[in-house]
Scaffold this motif. Structure first.
Motif, mmCIF file in Angstrom:
data_model
loop_
_atom_site.group_PDB
_atom_site.id
_atom_site.type_symbol
_atom_site.label_atom_id
_atom_site.label_comp_id
_atom_site.label_asym_id
_atom_site.label_seq_id
_atom_site.Cartn_x
_atom_site.Cartn_y
_atom_site.Cartn_z
ATOM 1 N N ALA A 133 6.012 11.336 1.232
ATOM 2 C CA ALA A 133 5.094 10.757 1.833
ATOM 3 C C ALA A 133 5.433 9.431 2.297
ATOM 4 C CB ALA A 133 3.798 10.772 0.867
ATOM 5 N N ALA A 134 6.120 8.599 1.437
ATOM 6 C CA ALA A 134 6.706 7.210 1.755
ATOM 7 C C ALA A 134 7.888 7.063 2.569
ATOM 8 C CB ALA A 134 7.163 6.492 0.415
ATOM 9 N N GLY A 135 8.440 8.227 2.908
ATOM 10 C CA GLY A 135 9.818 8.272 3.861
ATOM 11 C C GLY A 135 10.933 7.512 3.202
ATOM 12 N N VAL A 136 11.305 7.649 1.916
ATOM 13 C CA VAL A 136 12.272 7.251 1.250
ATOM 14 C C VAL A 136 13.092 8.474 0.459
ATOM 15 C CG1 VAL A 136 11.210 4.960 0.974
ATOM 16 C CG2 VAL A 136 11.124 6.638 -0.993
ATOM 17 N N ALA A 137 14.136 8.219 0.265
ATOM 18 C CA ALA A 137 14.912 9.278 -0.845
ATOM 19 C C ALA A 137 14.539 9.042 -2.028
ATOM 20 C CB ALA A 137 16.502 8.872 -0.448
ATOM 21 N N LYS A 138 14.753 10.025 -2.819
ATOM 22 C CA LYS A 138 14.310 10.118 -4.105
ATOM 23 C C LYS A 138 15.152 9.043 -5.014
ATOM 24 C CE LYS A 138 12.648 13.223 -8.076
ATOM 25 N NZ LYS A 138 12.826 14.641 -8.194
ATOM 26 N N PRO A 139 16.274 8.972 -4.679
ATOM 27 C CA PRO A 139 17.021 7.903 -5.484
ATOM 28 C C PRO A 139 16.150 6.418 -5.193
ATOM 29 C CG PRO A 139 18.712 9.391 -4.794
ATOM 30 C CD PRO A 139 17.326 9.812 -4.192
ATOM 31 N N THR A 140 16.040 6.155 -4.005
ATOM 32 C CA THR A 140 15.577 5.004 -3.638
ATOM 33 C C THR A 140 14.085 4.900 -4.443
ATOM 34 O OG1 THR A 140 16.578 5.085 -1.443
ATOM 35 C CG2 THR A 140 14.632 3.411 -1.637
ATOM 36 N N LEU A 141 13.245 5.668 -4.283
ATOM 37 C CA LEU A 141 11.990 5.787 -5.118
ATOM 38 C C LEU A 141 12.023 5.313 -6.649
ATOM 39 C CD1 LEU A 141 8.990 6.195 -5.203
ATOM 40 C CD2 LEU A 141 9.465 8.673 -5.721
ATOM 41 N N TYR A 142 13.281 5.981 -7.068
ATOM 42 C CA TYR A 142 13.470 5.657 -8.740
ATOM 43 C C TYR A 142 13.950 4.292 -8.970
ATOM 44 C CZ TYR A 142 12.361 10.257 -10.174
ATOM 45 O OH TYR A 142 11.283 11.432 -10.461
ATOM 46 N N ARG A 143 14.564 3.645 -7.796
ATOM 47 C CA ARG A 143 14.915 2.119 -7.821
ATOM 48 C C ARG A 143 13.675 1.274 -8.191
ATOM 49 N NH1 ARG A 143 17.668 -0.593 -3.824
ATOM 50 N NH2 ARG A 143 17.863 -2.353 -5.387
ATOM 51 N N TYR A 144 12.743 1.639 -7.331
ATOM 52 C CA TYR A 144 11.577 0.866 -7.213
ATOM 53 C C TYR A 144 10.562 1.348 -8.824
ATOM 54 C CZ TYR A 144 12.313 -0.953 -2.557
ATOM 55 O OH TYR A 144 12.996 -1.486 -1.691
ATOM 56 N N PHE A 145 10.394 2.603 -8.887
ATOM 57 C CA PHE A 145 9.609 2.864 -9.868
ATOM 58 C C PHE A 145 10.326 3.997 -10.686
ATOM 59 C CE2 PHE A 145 7.043 1.585 -6.461
ATOM 60 C CZ PHE A 145 6.174 0.502 -6.867
ATOM 61 N N PRO A 146 10.881 3.800 -11.957
ATOM 62 C CA PRO A 146 11.729 4.541 -12.661
ATOM 63 C C PRO A 146 10.825 5.951 -13.083
ATOM 64 C CG PRO A 146 11.137 2.793 -13.902
ATOM 65 C CD PRO A 146 10.772 2.473 -12.445
ATOM 66 N N THR A 147 9.732 5.786 -13.292
ATOM 67 C CA THR A 147 8.769 6.997 -13.686
ATOM 68 C C THR A 147 7.277 7.150 -12.850
ATOM 69 O OG1 THR A 147 7.582 5.676 -15.443
ATOM 70 C CG2 THR A 147 9.721 6.647 -16.226
ATOM 71 N N LYS A 148 6.938 8.250 -12.955
ATOM 72 C CA LYS A 148 5.444 8.411 -12.408
ATOM 73 C C LYS A 148 4.383 7.531 -13.138
ATOM 74 C CE LYS A 148 3.085 12.153 -12.999
ATOM 75 N NZ LYS A 148 2.381 13.717 -12.888
ATOM 76 N N GLU A 149 4.820 7.353 -14.559
ATOM 77 C CA GLU A 149 3.812 6.513 -15.021
ATOM 78 C C GLU A 149 3.564 5.138 -14.527
ATOM 79 O OE1 GLU A 149 5.793 8.493 -16.584
ATOM 80 O OE2 GLU A 149 4.470 9.995 -17.664
ATOM 81 N N ALA A 150 5.160 4.598 -14.226
ATOM 82 C CA ALA A 150 5.206 3.059 -13.933
ATOM 83 C C ALA A 150 4.494 3.179 -12.476
ATOM 84 C CB ALA A 150 6.805 2.882 -13.755
ATOM 85 N N LEU A 151 4.717 4.082 -11.548
ATOM 86 C CA LEU A 151 4.169 3.986 -10.143
ATOM 87 C C LEU A 151 2.617 4.065 -10.223
ATOM 88 C CD1 LEU A 151 4.416 4.517 -7.003
ATOM 89 C CD2 LEU A 151 4.535 7.012 -7.411
ATOM 90 N N PHE A 152 2.025 4.993 -11.072
ATOM 91 C CA PHE A 152 0.580 4.854 -11.335
ATOM 92 C C PHE A 152 0.034 3.667 -11.482
ATOM 93 C CE2 PHE A 152 -3.268 5.697 -13.672
ATOM 94 C CZ PHE A 152 -3.807 6.371 -12.771
ATOM 95 N N ILE A 153 0.795 2.992 -12.704
ATOM 96 C CA ILE A 153 0.070 1.768 -13.285
ATOM 97 C C ILE A 153 0.330 0.497 -12.141
ATOM 98 C CG2 ILE A 153 0.363 -0.009 -14.973
ATOM 99 C CD1 ILE A 153 0.963 2.382 -17.089
ATOM 100 N N GLU A 154 1.419 0.605 -11.458
ATOM 101 C CA GLU A 154 1.474 -0.445 -10.673
ATOM 102 C C GLU A 154 0.733 -0.336 -9.319
ATOM 103 O OE1 GLU A 154 5.291 -2.459 -10.014
ATOM 104 O OE2 GLU A 154 6.326 -1.335 -11.560
ATOM 105 N N GLY A 155 0.382 1.008 -8.985
ATOM 106 C CA GLY A 155 -0.158 1.398 -7.962
ATOM 107 C C GLY A 155 -1.701 0.851 -8.291
ATOM 108 N N LEU A 156 -2.350 1.161 -9.327
ATOM 109 C CA LEU A 156 -3.568 0.676 -9.895
ATOM 110 C C LEU A 156 -3.706 -0.737 -9.669
ATOM 111 C CD1 LEU A 156 -5.957 2.263 -10.770
ATOM 112 C CD2 LEU A 156 -5.254 1.531 -13.280
ATOM 113 N N ALA A 157 -2.941 -1.408 -10.257
ATOM 114 C CA ALA A 157 -2.999 -2.920 -10.122
ATOM 115 C C ALA A 157 -2.882 -3.553 -8.724
ATOM 116 C CB ALA A 157 -1.965 -3.747 -10.933
ATOM 117 N N TRP A 158 -2.085 -2.607 -8.095
ATOM 118 C CA TRP A 158 -1.922 -3.092 -6.441
ATOM 119 C C TRP A 158 -3.258 -2.878 -5.529
ATOM 120 C CZ3 TRP A 158 -1.770 0.519 -2.248
ATOM 121 C CH2 TRP A 158 -1.451 -0.072 -0.905
ATOM 122 N N THR A 159 -3.821 -1.538 -5.807
ATOM 123 C CA THR A 159 -4.996 -1.324 -5.407
ATOM 124 C C THR A 159 -6.190 -2.176 -5.687
ATOM 125 O OG1 THR A 159 -4.546 1.054 -5.432
ATOM 126 C CG2 THR A 159 -6.838 0.756 -5.021
#
Length: 208
Positions: free
Chosen positions: A40-66
Motif C-alpha cells: 500500500a505504501a509502495g515500498v519494499a518490505k526491507p525498507t518498511l522494516y527500516r522505518y518500523f521494525p514491528t507491526k506494533e511499532a507501526l501501529f503505535i507511531e501511526g496512532l500518535a501521527w493520526t
C-alpha cells in the motif's frame, strides 16, 4: 552508501504511516500484515522494516501521527473565515470523521496484551489531551467573542471529545451521528429555546 546507512526520509515515513493507518482503520488489527502495508505504501518490505521494525511499532507511531494530524487540523479551523459557531461545527466534523475512522484501531487496543496495550493507551491519552487543548482554545475564542457562555472551556472540550468518542466507538455497527447534529447539541444543549427558528416562532405564536 548502503540503503541501511541512508537517512530516513520523512516523506516516505509519512507515506508508510498513512498506508498503515488506512489498513488499521478498515481491517481488524490481527488481519493487517506488513506485506500489505509495504504494498500500500509502495515500498519494499526491507525498507518498511527500516522505518518500523514491528507491526506494533507501526501501529503505535501511526496512532500518535493520526491524532497529531487531527489536532493540527482542529487548530487550523481557528484561521478559517467563519464565526465561532462555524469553527466549532467544522472542528466537531473533523473529530467525528477521523476518530470514527480510528474506531477499529481503538477496539484493537482493548484486546491487546498488557505491554502493547499500555503503550497504545498512553499514546492515546497524550493525543486526546492535545486534541482537547485545541478544542478548548477554539471555545475560548468563542467565549471572547461573546458567542459561547461557557464557564470552563477545558471541561466543555472534554465533554465534547468524550461525547464524540462514545458516539463513534461505543456502538459497533451503528451509523455515526451527523456532524451537524452533534455540533448543534453542544451549541444549543437541551434547552427548549434552542429549537430551530420556525419551531420557536410557532411556539411563541401559540402563546400569544
Amino acid at each position: 552508501m548502503s540503503d541501511a546507512e541512508r537517512p530516513l526520509d520523512p516523506d516516505r515515513r509519512g507515506r508508510i504511516l498513512q498506508a498503515g493507518m488506512a489498513l488499521f482503520a478498515g481491517t481488524a488489527y490481527g488481519a493487517v500484515h506488513m506485506d500489505a502495508v509495504a504494498t500500500a505504501a509502495g515500498v519494499a518490505k526491507p525498507t518498511l522494516y527500516r522505518y518500523f521494525p514491528t507491526k506494533e511499532a507501526l501501529f503505535i507511531e501511526g496512532l500518535a501521527w493520526t491524532l497529531a494530524d487531527l489536532r493540527d487540523a482542529v487548530e487550523a479551523t481557528q484561521r478559517r473565515d467563519l464565526d465561532a459557531a462555524g469553527r466549532l461545527r467544522a472542528a466537531v466534523g473533523l473529530v467525528l470523521e477521523r476518530v470514527g475512522a480510528l474506531s477499529p484501531a481503538l477496539h484493537a487496543i482493548e484486546g491487546q496484551g498488557a505491554e502493547f496495550g499500555e503503550r497504545s493507551r498512553r499514546v492515546l491519552r497524550q493525543g486526546f489531551d492535545a486534541l482537547r487543548g485545541a478544542l478548548a482554545d477554539l471555545l475560548r475564542d468563542g467565549i471572547g467573542a461573546g458567542r459561547f457562555a461557557v464557564a470552563d472551556a477545558d471541561l466543555a472540550a472534554l465533554m465534547i471529545l468524550g461525547g464524540v468518542r462514545m458516539a463513534v466507538h461505543g456502538a459497533p455497527g451503528r451509523r455515526p451521528p451527523a456532524p451537524a447534529a452533534v455540533a448543534d447539541f453542544f451549541l444549543n444543549g437541551l434547552s427548549a429555546d434552542a429549537a430551530a427558528p420556525p419551531q420557536r416562532l410557532a411556539r411563541l405564536g401559540a402563546l400569544r
